[in-house]
Scaffold this active site. Sequence first.
Site, PDB file in Angstrom:
ATOM      1  N   GLU A 191      83.281 -26.026  80.219  1.00 51.83           N
ATOM      2  CA  GLU A 191      83.224 -25.092  81.348  1.00 51.83           C
ATOM      3  C   GLU A 191      84.632 -24.830  81.846  1.00 51.83           C
ATOM      4  O   GLU A 191      85.556 -25.566  81.520  1.00 51.83           O
ATOM      5  CB  GLU A 191      82.453 -25.731  82.521  1.00 51.83           C
ATOM      6  CG  GLU A 191      80.988 -25.789  82.326  1.00 51.83           C
ATOM      7  CD  GLU A 191      80.322 -26.644  83.399  1.00 51.83           C
ATOM      8  OE1 GLU A 191      80.909 -26.853  84.472  1.00 51.83           O
ATOM      9  OE2 GLU A 191      79.208 -27.106  83.125  1.00 51.83           O
TER      10      GLU A 191
ATOM     11  N   LYS B 202      87.492 -24.936  84.642  1.00 51.05           N
ATOM     12  CA  LYS B 202      87.801 -25.795  85.783  1.00 51.05           C
ATOM     13  C   LYS B 202      88.331 -24.900  86.899  1.00 51.05           C
ATOM     14  O   LYS B 202      89.472 -24.448  86.873  1.00 51.05           O
ATOM     15  CB  LYS B 202      88.831 -26.850  85.386  1.00 51.05           C
ATOM     16  CG  LYS B 202      89.070 -27.866  86.488  1.00 51.05           C
ATOM     17  CD  LYS B 202      89.921 -29.009  85.981  1.00 51.05           C
ATOM     18  CE  LYS B 202      90.135 -30.084  87.030  1.00 51.05           C
ATOM     19  NZ  LYS B 202      90.345 -29.639  88.376  1.00 51.05           N
TER      20      LYS B 202
ATOM     21  N   ASP C 158      89.781 -23.593  90.242  1.00 56.83           N
ATOM     22  CA  ASP C 158      90.802 -24.168  91.112  1.00 56.83           C
ATOM     23  C   ASP C 158      90.486 -23.787  92.554  1.00 56.83           C
ATOM     24  O   ASP C 158      91.005 -22.820  93.093  1.00 56.83           O
ATOM     25  CB  ASP C 158      92.176 -23.626  90.704  1.00 56.83           C
ATOM     26  CG  ASP C 158      93.292 -24.376  91.391  1.00 56.83           C
ATOM     27  OD1 ASP C 158      93.006 -25.409  92.038  1.00 56.83           O
ATOM     28  OD2 ASP C 158      94.445 -23.937  91.295  1.00 56.83           O
TER      29      ASP C 158
ATOM     30  N   TYR D 270      78.448 -26.037  89.496  1.00 61.00           N
ATOM     31  CA  TYR D 270      78.608 -26.701  88.204  1.00 61.00           C
ATOM     32  C   TYR D 270      77.918 -28.049  88.051  1.00 61.00           C
ATOM     33  O   TYR D 270      78.124 -28.751  87.066  1.00 61.00           O
ATOM     34  CB  TYR D 270      80.090 -26.862  87.871  1.00 61.00           C
ATOM     35  CG  TYR D 270      80.938 -27.476  88.961  1.00 61.00           C
ATOM     36  CD1 TYR D 270      80.748 -28.770  89.388  1.00 61.00           C
ATOM     37  CD2 TYR D 270      81.958 -26.724  89.548  1.00 61.00           C
ATOM     38  CE1 TYR D 270      81.522 -29.324  90.377  1.00 61.00           C
ATOM     39  CE2 TYR D 270      82.748 -27.268  90.548  1.00 61.00           C
ATOM     40  CZ  TYR D 270      82.527 -28.571  90.958  1.00 61.00           C
ATOM     41  OH  TYR D 270      83.302 -29.120  91.939  1.00 61.00           O
TER      42      TYR D 270
ATOM     43  N   LYS E  58      93.755 -30.109  81.558  1.00 57.97           N
ATOM     44  CA  LYS E  58      94.548 -29.282  82.482  1.00 57.97           C
ATOM     45  C   LYS E  58      95.540 -28.411  81.727  1.00 57.97           C
ATOM     46  O   LYS E  58      96.293 -28.906  80.881  1.00 57.97           O
ATOM     47  CB  LYS E  58      95.320 -30.179  83.443  1.00 57.97           C
ATOM     48  CG  LYS E  58      94.430 -31.078  84.271  1.00 57.97           C
ATOM     49  CD  LYS E  58      94.171 -30.501  85.632  1.00 57.97           C
ATOM     50  CE  LYS E  58      95.176 -31.059  86.600  1.00 57.97           C
ATOM     51  NZ  LYS E  58      94.864 -30.739  87.982  1.00 57.97           N
TER      52      LYS E  58
ATOM     53  N   CYS F 157     121.686  -6.806 108.320  1.00 54.08           N
ATOM     54  CA  CYS F 157     120.521  -6.162 107.710  1.00 54.08           C
ATOM     55  C   CYS F 157     120.937  -5.201 106.590  1.00 54.08           C
ATOM     56  O   CYS F 157     121.825  -4.372 106.793  1.00 54.08           O
ATOM     57  CB  CYS F 157     119.754  -5.399 108.794  1.00 54.08           C
ATOM     58  SG  CYS F 157     118.361  -4.473 108.134  1.00 54.08           S
TER      59      CYS F 157
ATOM     60  N   CYS G  34     120.170  -1.498 108.002  1.00 56.36           N
ATOM     61  CA  CYS G  34     120.786  -0.879 109.187  1.00 56.36           C
ATOM     62  C   CYS G  34     122.034  -1.611 109.658  1.00 56.36           C
ATOM     63  O   CYS G  34     122.623  -1.247 110.676  1.00 56.36           O
ATOM     64  CB  CYS G  34     119.764  -0.780 110.321  1.00 56.36           C
ATOM     65  SG  CYS G  34     119.365  -2.386 111.034  1.00 56.36           S
TER      66      CYS G  34
ATOM     67  N   CYS H 265     115.811  -8.992 111.329  1.00 52.70           N
ATOM     68  CA  CYS H 265     116.665  -7.921 111.826  1.00 52.70           C
ATOM     69  C   CYS H 265     116.112  -7.537 113.196  1.00 52.70           C
ATOM     70  O   CYS H 265     114.970  -7.115 113.306  1.00 52.70           O
ATOM     71  CB  CYS H 265     116.627  -6.712 110.889  1.00 52.70           C
ATOM     72  SG  CYS H 265     117.337  -5.249 111.675  1.00 52.70           S
TER      73      CYS H 265
ATOM     74  N   CYS I 189     115.869   0.462 112.790  1.00 56.33           N
ATOM     75  CA  CYS I 189     115.924   0.039 111.394  1.00 56.33           C
ATOM     76  C   CYS I 189     114.798   0.748 110.623  1.00 56.33           C
ATOM     77  O   CYS I 189     113.617   0.550 110.929  1.00 56.33           O
ATOM     78  CB  CYS I 189     115.786  -1.484 111.354  1.00 56.33           C
ATOM     79  SG  CYS I 189     115.849  -2.178 109.706  1.00 56.33           S
TER      80      CYS I 189
HETATM   81  S1  IVH Z   1      82.151 -31.502  87.371  1.00 52.87           S
HETATM   82  C1  IVH Z   1      80.953 -35.853  88.108  1.00 52.87           C
HETATM   83  N1  IVH Z   1      82.846 -29.089  86.681  1.00 52.87           N
HETATM   84  O1  IVH Z   1      87.574 -30.480  89.618  1.00 52.87           O
HETATM   85  C2  IVH Z   1      81.547 -34.555  87.687  1.00 52.87           C
HETATM   86  N2  IVH Z   1      84.131 -30.180  88.342  1.00 52.87           N
HETATM   87  O2  IVH Z   1      89.455 -32.669  89.193  1.00 52.87           O
HETATM   88  C3  IVH Z   1      81.848 -33.687  88.821  1.00 52.87           C
HETATM   89  N3  IVH Z   1      85.954 -28.788  89.251  1.00 52.87           N
HETATM   90  O3  IVH Z   1      85.820 -32.921  91.438  1.00 52.87           O
HETATM   91  C4  IVH Z   1      82.727 -32.590  88.583  1.00 52.87           C
HETATM   92  N4  IVH Z   1      85.552 -27.015  88.024  1.00 52.87           N
HETATM   93  O4  IVH Z   1      86.063 -30.401  92.377  1.00 52.87           O
HETATM   94  C5  IVH Z   1      83.118 -30.141  87.454  1.00 52.87           C
HETATM   95  N5  IVH Z   1      83.314 -26.935  85.968  1.00 52.87           N
HETATM   96  C6  IVH Z   1      83.583 -27.961  86.766  1.00 52.87           C
HETATM   97  C7  IVH Z   1      84.647 -27.951  87.696  1.00 52.87           C
HETATM   98  C8  IVH Z   1      84.902 -29.092  88.450  1.00 52.87           C
HETATM   99  C9  IVH Z   1      86.320 -27.548  88.971  1.00 52.87           C
HETATM  100  C10 IVH Z   1      86.638 -29.639  90.248  1.00 52.87           C
HETATM  101  C11 IVH Z   1      85.736 -30.556  91.026  1.00 52.87           C
HETATM  102  C12 IVH Z   1      86.094 -31.922  90.530  1.00 52.87           C
HETATM  103  C13 IVH Z   1      87.543 -31.741  90.241  1.00 52.87           C
HETATM  104  C14 IVH Z   1      88.090 -32.834  89.368  1.00 52.87           C
END
Ligand code: IVH
Length: 671
Positions: free
Chosen positions: A113, A115, A117, A225, A316, A410, A413, A428, A434
């Site tokens: 999946e 991740k 942010d 998720y 990451k 500035c 001006c 300024c 200006c």
């Molecule tokens: S699963 C027990 N799935 O990233 C598993 N977390 O660095 C629970 N996050 O705590 C997490 N996308 O806040 C999961 N597709 C995803 C995610 C995800 C972002 C976050 C979440 C997690 C943190 C870990």
Amino acid sequence: MKKGEAKHKIEQISEQLRTHNYSYYVLSEPSISDYDFDMLLEELQKLEEQFPQFAFEDSPTKRVGGEITKNFKTVKHKYQMLSLGNSYSKEDIVDFETRIKKLVENELEYICELKYDGVAIGITYENGKLVQAVTRGDGVQGDDITANVKTIRSIPLQLKGNDYPDEFEIRGELFYPKNVFEALNKEREEIGEDLYANARNTASGTLKMQDSSIVAQRKLDCYLYFVLGENLPFETHYESIEKAGEWGFKIPTEKRNYIRKCKSIDEIFEFINYWDKERNNLNFEIDGVVIKVNNYARQEEIGFTAKSPKWAIAYKFKAEKVSTKLLEITYQVGRTGSITPVANLQPVLLAGTTVKRASLHNADQIEKIDVRVNDTVFVEKGGEIIPKIVGVEVKQRDIFSEPTKYIDSCPECETTLVRKDGDAKHYCPNEWGCPPQIKGKMQHFISRKAMNIDGLGEETIDLLFKTGLAITIADLYELNYDQLFELESFKEKKSQNIIDGLIDSKQIPFERVLYGIGIRYVGETVAKKLARQFKNIDKISSASFEELIAADEIGDKIAESIIYFFSVGENVELINRLRVHVQFELSEDQLANATTKLEGLIFVVSGVFSKFSRDELKNTIEQNGGKVSSSISKKTSYIVAGENMGPSKLAKAEKLEVTIINEDKFLKLIQ
Ligand code: IVH
């Protein structure tokens, strides 16, 4: 309309709106035009006003928020909120697989999946209704931000279908879509606030706002998720996500390649590599990929460490970083006179776009990284929208190079710049002479959320300024058709449009005019609060610091800025010239219902009313000078109770001996 018919109609429209909401916010596939949606919503609002007894507690009209939370309640998580182990390379993923293969015999299937942010949230549903939303906190306990989360359109208040567990928790990530975040920053720029640098931190801040109606306007979004509960009716994580989709949650789909079943490390890496390249084309930030063992039974065999599941890992992405040459440092002057140093770079490809410029923030930042013209610099794009210079290749520096000297006047001006104590930025001070500041003021005034003057745009403002026809917002109202018609490329229609737009703008309500005159830190919401509490421009301009900060939502910084604004002669003159043209007070309608009879009183509203909708009741309280709070405390003056007041509220009211009144008694208070 008869009661029976009204009840049916309310049910029908609520259902229609829920379905359209789902298509729009969850599937991103609108099934109705915005206009038709608004018409339906309005119809429902009217019906609910007439027949409040039939309005659903989670009606689509209630997404606008309004509940105020002073202190977020701390709640213990039913299931601890764990984090994930991190990995940064293919070897790390191979190690992950080796570790878990020692623990299970069966062949494994993985789910990859995105991740997201953002900010983690755990939302509990009981009998299909959203009952609580809690932040991660320290993983063991978090803050109850239910009122704020309920305003997020892609999170269902009532689930679809009937095969959801009686009680379960679903976790996901809340975030600002990139375009929403950009728009938010544009607004900040307009009122002279510093820009938010990072979408995740901003989302986190928004979720802790006390006034949920502001959160409602902010357009946060959420991907889910993880489903948690006792005896869940699934065997795999994938099934749980698919089901959550059927119940109305926004979930990743295979169609968009947001989620993928994988059997091998190679397949996992295909997914990772794809998104490492493609992530820039998403409308939300991701910082990696999450890999999870799909089968629940296998997950259980593999187990957890103290901090994270052993059956899942995060991969990451590296923040993209490139090196290039710094050609020149230029300085931008904003509408409020703030100076932003900009690095002009040898164009370079970064995170999918060609970067030519990067923000250098302020003088301190330049000094800190000691960046100089002709340096080879490292440019990075992390969670921030504007790329930043993170370092300098000192070895490649020319031996004759000298430290950057920040400008002291500035660039537009030539006025000597000032820097106030505690401010990171230079300004300024030549507000009235200006060019970018003068034009910026006019542009803000005519903008959509302020006076919304048809026909006038950036180019025309430039032209009016250049020809000297308008250098203040008051000049705009003294323009005539002939003057416009004589301008280059102006024909009859264009000239008439502007004149008509200006005439129409004279009816724009006071709060928008107040926003439009561009007092620093007075954004839309603050303007509304000021207008409602002070009623006209003269009361605002003559208010003392104490009077200003006593008003709702007005803090020291805003109060100081208002006082400063009205202490400047040019502003006073401007207001006086504008007075004959625009609305500088609340309209008769707005005034008719306003008194100070409830001043100093704090109300909690609970239950369903027959003479008001709940929002109307709250508005009435505020219009008469009272305050509305969402939770009962010793400070509560009255609880206005309708039918079906919640039992927990009733118990608390009795315990704290707060007076409970019905709507008739309430009406007597203001009559
Ligand atoms: S699963 C027990 N799935 O990233 C598993 N977390 O660095 C629970 N996050 O705590 C997490 N996308 O806040 C999961 N597709 C995803 C995610 C995800 C972002 C976050 C979440 C997690 C943190 C870990």
